[in-house]
Design a protein around this motif. Structure first.
Motif, PDB file in Angstrom:
ATOM      1  N   MET A  38      38.977  37.372  41.303  1.00 13.95           N
ATOM      2  CA  MET A  38      38.121  38.398  40.697  1.00 13.95           C
ATOM      3  C   MET A  38      38.088  39.663  41.551  1.00 13.95           C
ATOM      4  O   MET A  38      38.223  40.777  41.043  1.00 13.95           O
ATOM      5  CB  MET A  38      36.685  37.871  40.548  1.00 13.95           C
ATOM      6  N   VAL A  39      37.904  39.468  42.851  1.00 13.24           N
ATOM      7  CA  VAL A  39      37.792  40.612  43.756  1.00 13.24           C
ATOM      8  C   VAL A  39      39.132  41.333  43.866  1.00 13.24           C
ATOM      9  O   VAL A  39      39.179  42.566  43.908  1.00 13.24           O
ATOM     10  CB  VAL A  39      37.290  40.176  45.147  1.00 13.24           C
ATOM     11  N   ALA A  40      40.214  40.573  43.903  1.00 13.66           N
ATOM     12  CA  ALA A  40      41.538  41.194  44.019  1.00 13.66           C
ATOM     13  C   ALA A  40      41.845  42.074  42.824  1.00 13.66           C
ATOM     14  O   ALA A  40      42.414  43.167  42.974  1.00 13.66           O
ATOM     15  CB  ALA A  40      42.600  40.118  44.183  1.00 13.66           C
ATOM     16  N   LYS A  41      41.485  41.619  41.627  1.00 12.85           N
ATOM     17  CA  LYS A  41      41.741  42.431  40.438  1.00 12.85           C
ATOM     18  C   LYS A  41      40.956  43.745  40.492  1.00 12.85           C
ATOM     19  O   LYS A  41      41.491  44.807  40.167  1.00 12.85           O
ATOM     20  CB  LYS A  41      41.406  41.651  39.174  1.00 12.85           C
ATOM     21  N   ALA A  42      39.706  43.667  40.919  1.00  8.55           N
ATOM     22  CA  ALA A  42      38.906  44.895  41.041  1.00  8.55           C
ATOM     23  C   ALA A  42      39.472  45.791  42.139  1.00  8.55           C
ATOM     24  O   ALA A  42      39.488  47.023  41.999  1.00  8.55           O
ATOM     25  CB  ALA A  42      37.448  44.543  41.338  1.00  8.55           C
TER      26      ALA A  42
END
Length: 163
Positions: A38-42
């Protein structure tokens, strides 16, 4: 082989303890992978706008990984402390001993899974915040780190139960 013998073989102390070790790694690792995802996509979105945010977003990406490490540590401790001969020649565990290790792994497995995902959600919001105000990275990291408190407590409970 009868059904009774088959069930006795499957539900031995050793297999219950190994199931606990596996659950600690699998669930905490799955939660960590989902949180980091999730954090990587953001972060990729934020970096497309401002590549100088890489170090700040990388820190937020790394936070949900820790629950996976807690699961690995608990799993390793179970395998190392088992009297099942995983790392040596020791007698087999009783069903009660194996069940004890299985139960000892559950706090880290369950809380690690859930808290890594929730930490990923908070860290994702942090990435969005620092993409607009890069100076707020400390607040973003602190907010995400607070979620980890419960994963640490669960890991401590599991470690104390193993010992």
């Amino acid at each position: 082989m009868t059904i009774s013998e088959f069930l006795s073989m499957i539900f031995s102390g050793n297999t219950l303890a190994l199931a606990g070790a596996a659950l600690a790694v699998l669930l905490a690792g799955m939660g960590s992978a989902r949180g980091v995802n999730m954090v990587a996509k953001a972060s990729v979105g934020a970096l497309s706008e401002d590549p100088s945010l890489f170090g700040k977003t990388l820190l937020l990406q790394a936070l949900p990984m820790t629950q996976g490490f807690y699961g690995f540590i608990v799993s390793f401790l179970i395998l190392f402390n088992m009297k099942a001969g995983i790392f040596g020649d020791a007698p087999a565990l009783t069903v009660a001993e194996g069940a004890y290790y299985l139960v000892a792994a559950l706090p880290t497995a369950i809380v690690g899974f859930y808290s890594a995902i929730k930490q990923g959600e908070v860290a994702t919001a942090g990435v969005l915040a620092i993409s607009k105000r890069p100076g707020e990275v400390g607040k973003a990291v602190t907010s995400a780190a607070l979620v980890e408190t419960y994963a640490i407590l669960a890991a401590l409970v599991s470690i104390l139960l193993v010992f």
